[in-house]
Design a protein around this motif. Structure first.
Motif, short mmCIF file in Angstrom:
data_model
loop_
_atom_site.label_atom_id
_atom_site.label_comp_id
_atom_site.label_asym_id
_atom_site.label_seq_id
_atom_site.Cartn_x
_atom_site.Cartn_y
_atom_site.Cartn_z
N GLN A 171 0.30 -1.33 0.19
CA GLN A 171 -0.14 0.25 0.64
C GLN A 171 1.03 1.74 -0.01
OE1 GLN A 171 -0.87 -2.11 2.46
NE2 GLN A 171 -2.20 -2.94 0.90
N VAL A 172 2.00 1.37 0.63
CA VAL A 172 2.82 2.71 0.93
C VAL A 172 3.30 2.26 -0.01
CG1 VAL A 172 3.62 3.50 2.40
CG2 VAL A 172 2.29 2.35 3.45
N PHE A 173 4.22 3.86 -1.01
CA PHE A 173 4.92 3.98 -1.86
C PHE A 173 5.79 5.50 -1.42
CE2 PHE A 173 1.64 5.69 -4.62
CZ PHE A 173 2.09 6.36 -4.78
N GLY A 174 6.79 5.01 -2.08
CA GLY A 174 8.12 6.44 -1.99
C GLY A 174 7.68 6.92 -3.28
N ARG A 175 8.44 8.07 -3.51
CA ARG A 175 8.30 8.68 -4.37
C ARG A 175 9.56 10.01 -5.22
NH1 ARG A 175 4.06 11.75 -7.99
NH2 ARG A 175 3.42 9.36 -8.64
N VAL A 176 10.38 9.73 -6.09
CA VAL A 176 11.05 11.21 -5.97
C VAL A 176 10.98 11.67 -8.29
CG1 VAL A 176 13.71 9.60 -7.28
CG2 VAL A 176 13.68 12.14 -6.72
N GLU A 177 10.90 12.80 -7.93
CA GLU A 177 10.70 13.33 -9.35
C GLU A 177 11.17 14.62 -10.12
OE1 GLU A 177 6.02 12.80 -11.24
OE2 GLU A 177 6.14 14.97 -10.36
N TYR A 178 11.60 14.76 -11.10
CA TYR A 178 12.00 16.12 -11.54
C TYR A 178 10.85 16.43 -12.53
CZ TYR A 178 13.88 19.48 -15.00
OH TYR A 178 14.13 20.16 -16.12
N ARG A 179 10.79 18.28 -12.88
CA ARG A 179 9.85 18.44 -13.29
C ARG A 179 10.00 19.72 -14.43
NH1 ARG A 179 4.34 17.02 -11.66
NH2 ARG A 179 3.27 18.86 -12.18
N TYR A 180 9.83 19.96 -15.96
CA TYR A 180 10.07 21.11 -16.03
C TYR A 180 8.52 21.48 -16.47
CZ TYR A 180 10.68 25.18 -19.54
OH TYR A 180 11.06 26.29 -20.32
N ASN A 181 8.07 23.17 -16.25
CA ASN A 181 6.84 23.47 -16.40
C ASN A 181 7.53 24.76 -16.93
OD1 ASN A 181 5.77 21.60 -14.48
ND2 ASN A 181 6.63 23.06 -12.82
N ASP A 182 6.30 24.63 -18.33
CA ASP A 182 6.48 26.06 -19.28
C ASP A 182 5.29 26.50 -19.12
OD1 ASP A 182 6.42 28.64 -20.81
OD2 ASP A 182 7.70 27.31 -22.36
N TYR A 183 4.71 27.47 -18.15
CA TYR A 183 3.12 28.48 -17.60
C TYR A 183 3.64 29.53 -18.78
CZ TYR A 183 3.51 26.16 -13.84
OH TYR A 183 4.32 25.51 -12.73
#
Length: 208
Positions: A171-183
């Motif tokens: 049930q339990v998970f961890g996360r690492v994430e990179y994102r580029y946002n062009d608004y």
């Protein structure tokens, strides 16, 4: 009386012989195999990290750029479906608050609320899921000029990124994430402002 005693001895003797023939199978039961972990299902979680926003300003003879860096904190919700070949497709949405503000030409520039709706494509290695993500993103940006007040608008654009989810339990998970946002860009206080952002986040989720 003798006949009764003789019959009793015969009866008890035959019972003991039958009991001696009874054996117990002490062999171990075959092990129960656990079902392989699957990423299929709905999930929800919290995330936070750092973000590095950049604004480009033009108008009234002003041309320049300035960074507005800070932290972020928010939550996410989504749904995954895992195919038999370990391919995972999903959809996810998130909303968060950014603490990004910087003085630009005597005014305060920054972003606060942000969110996105994205598709996800990943590959599962048992409890690990490597994925790419892309979709629509928005943020509320503002410019506050002393004496003129605060002008804020919603910027709309796109986001792309990649990450790793790892399940500690079913049930339990961890996360690492990179994102580029062009608004994209908007006019604030009569000046055109174009905003983009890099963000690194860590999160903790629960899968249902």
């Amino acid at each position: 009386m003798k006949q009764i005693l003789i019959c009793s001895f015969i009866l008890f003797g035959s019972s003991g012989a039958m009991a001696a023939d009874v054996t117990f199978d002490n062999s171990a039961l075959p092990p129960v195999s656990e079902a392989p972990f699957s990423w299929s299902g709905a999930y929800i979680g919290v995330q936070g990290g750092g973000s590095w926003a950049s604004g480009e300003f033009s108008g009234f003879g002003i041309n320049g750029s300035e960074d507005a860096n800070g932290g972020s904190l928010g939550g996410f919700v989504g749904y995954n479906y895992q195919f038999d070949n370990n391919l995972v497709l999903g959809i996810e949405g998130d909303v968060e608050h950014n603490w990004n503000e910087q003085q630009v030409f005597g005014a305060d520039f920054g972003t606060d609320w942000a969110g996105s709706v994205r598709g996800r494509l990943g590959y599962a290695f048992d409890n690990a899921l490597i994925y790419a993500t892309a979709g629509w993103a928005a943020t509320r940006g503002y410019v506050e000029v002393p004496g003129l007040g605060k002008d804020e608008k919603t910027f709309n654009g796109y986001t792309v990124g990649a990450g790793l989810d790892y399940a500690f339990t079913n049930q339990v998970f961890g996360r690492v994430e990179y994102r580029y946002n062009d608004y994209g860009d908007q006019d604030l206080q009569g000046i055109n402002v174009d905003v983009d952002q890099h963000a690194v986040k860590v999160g903790l989720g629960i899968k249902f």
